[in-house]
Write an enzyme that holds these catalytic residues in place. Structure first.
Site, PDB file in Angstrom:
ATOM      1  CG  ASP A   9      -1.611   1.290   1.484  1.00 31.32           C
ATOM      2  OD1 ASP A   9      -2.300   1.750   0.557  1.00 31.32           O
ATOM      3  OD2 ASP A   9      -1.463   1.859   2.585  1.00 31.32           O
ATOM      4  CG  LEU A  10       1.562   3.733  -3.049  1.00 29.72           C
ATOM      5  CD1 LEU A  10       1.187   4.551  -4.279  1.00 29.72           C
ATOM      6  CD2 LEU A  10       3.073   3.620  -2.931  1.00 29.72           C
ATOM      7  CG  ASP A  11      -1.534   7.801   0.114  1.00 32.46           C
ATOM      8  OD1 ASP A  11      -0.911   8.870   0.161  1.00 32.46           O
ATOM      9  OD2 ASP A  11      -1.991   7.324  -0.942  1.00 32.46           O
ATOM     10  CB  THR A  43      -2.340   2.459  -4.304  1.00 33.33           C
ATOM     11  OG1 THR A  43      -2.647   3.736  -3.753  1.00 33.33           O
ATOM     12  CG2 THR A  43      -2.461   2.542  -5.823  1.00 33.33           C
ATOM     13  N   GLY A  44      -5.194   2.769  -3.222  1.00 34.63           N
ATOM     14  CA  GLY A  44      -6.492   3.376  -3.484  1.00 34.63           C
ATOM     15  C   GLY A  44      -6.367   4.493  -4.509  1.00 34.63           C
ATOM     16  CG  ASP A 223      -2.235   2.835   6.406  1.00 32.07           C
ATOM     17  OD1 ASP A 223      -2.706   3.888   6.884  1.00 32.07           O
ATOM     18  OD2 ASP A 223      -2.290   2.581   5.191  1.00 32.07           O
ATOM     19  CG  ASN A 226      -7.883   1.249   1.671  1.00 33.90           C
ATOM     20  OD1 ASN A 226      -7.257   1.364   2.729  1.00 33.90           O
ATOM     21  ND2 ASN A 226      -7.510   1.870   0.564  1.00 33.90           N
TER      22      ASN A 226
END
Length: 272
Positions: A9-11, A43-44, A223, A226
């Protein structure tokens, strides 16, 4: 030889609160690739908002975008597979947004469009302005989301923010019940709405198995809510220390937060 995968995941995970990559993470992930790991971003975000990170990591895998809505090949600049929101559902959602006075950022084709510059739009747009022009995502203000939804090829998702968090939570549940769409929290004050059934875990599993690999050999880092679907689908789900307790409870391992070298330390200690 068993192919192993690291899904990121990114953010809130790979990115610091300032939306940057830690040098330690870049180095550790490069070492993991040298050791035979496949790296994939899950990612979202829209694919147009991932460029700087994809390039910094020198990836050659596709990216899973908008919480599993589609798989994007950066090198061919094409969508490989997708489950976009049906136009009729997008129009019904826009009508509900207008009724409840909630502003949405609509992710379409190769851009993100909006009617009103809300906090989320301004925050993301400000970040975009710090990037070189060739890496800058496209934000477009439009007169009507409804008209735009009927003109584009695909509506990937909507990102909603609101000053009244309980109202936003209530709206998300209302949308799930009335429209059968997927509502997932990607930030403490942002809910993403996409086609029902879409998730990071589902798209990741489909991609991994299409390569002839096993989810047992996947290590996923995340984190937020999602991310739960992929943390549970992976052989090893790793939650960040800054994750909500409910997310941590669904992971196999909890490491330090996204301001520390915790991802690098985990890779060196457990993977290579």
């Amino acid at each position: 030889m068993t192919t192993r995968v690291i899904a990121l995941d990114l953010d809130g995970t790979l990115l610091t609160p300032k939306k940057t990559l830690l040098p330690s993470s870049i180095e550790a992930l490069a070492r993991a690739r040298e050791a035979g790991y496949q790296l994939i971003i899950v990612t979202g975000r829209h694919h147009v908002a991932i460029h700087p990170f994809y390039q910094a990591l020198a990836l050659d895998t596709p990216a899973i975008c908008c919480n599993g809505t589609y798989l994007y090949d950066y090198h061919a600049k094409t969508v490989l597979e997708a489950d976009p929101m049906p136009v009729i559902k997008a129009l019904q959602l826009i009508e509900m947004l207008n009724e409840h006075h909630i502003h949405g950022l609509m992710y379409v084709d190769d851009a993100m469009v909006y009617e009103h510059p809300t906090g989320h739009v301004i925050r993301t747009s400000n970040w975009a302005q710090t990037l070189p022009p060739e890496q800058r995502p496209t934000f477009t203000q439009v007169a009507s989301l409804a008209e735009t939804a009927q003109q584009v090829n695909a509506v990937w998702k909507f990102a909603l923010t609101h000053d009244d968090l309980p109202q936003l939570q209530h709206f998300g549940k209302h949308v799930e019940h009335e429209l059968g769409l997927e509502c997932e929290w990607s930030w403490h004050d942002q809910v993403d709405i996409a086609r029902g059934g879409n998730s990071k875990g589902k798209r990741l599993t489909k991609w991994v198995e299409a390569q002839g690999w096993s989810m047992e050999n996947v290590v996923a880092f995340g984190d937020n809510f999602n991310d739960i679907s992929m943390l549970e689908a992976a052989g090893t789900g790793v939650a960040m220390g800054n994750a909500d307790d409910a997310v941590k409870a669904r992971a196999n391992i909890v490491i330090g937060d996204n301001t520390t070298d915790s991802i690098a330390q985990f890779i060196y200690s457990h993977l290579i």
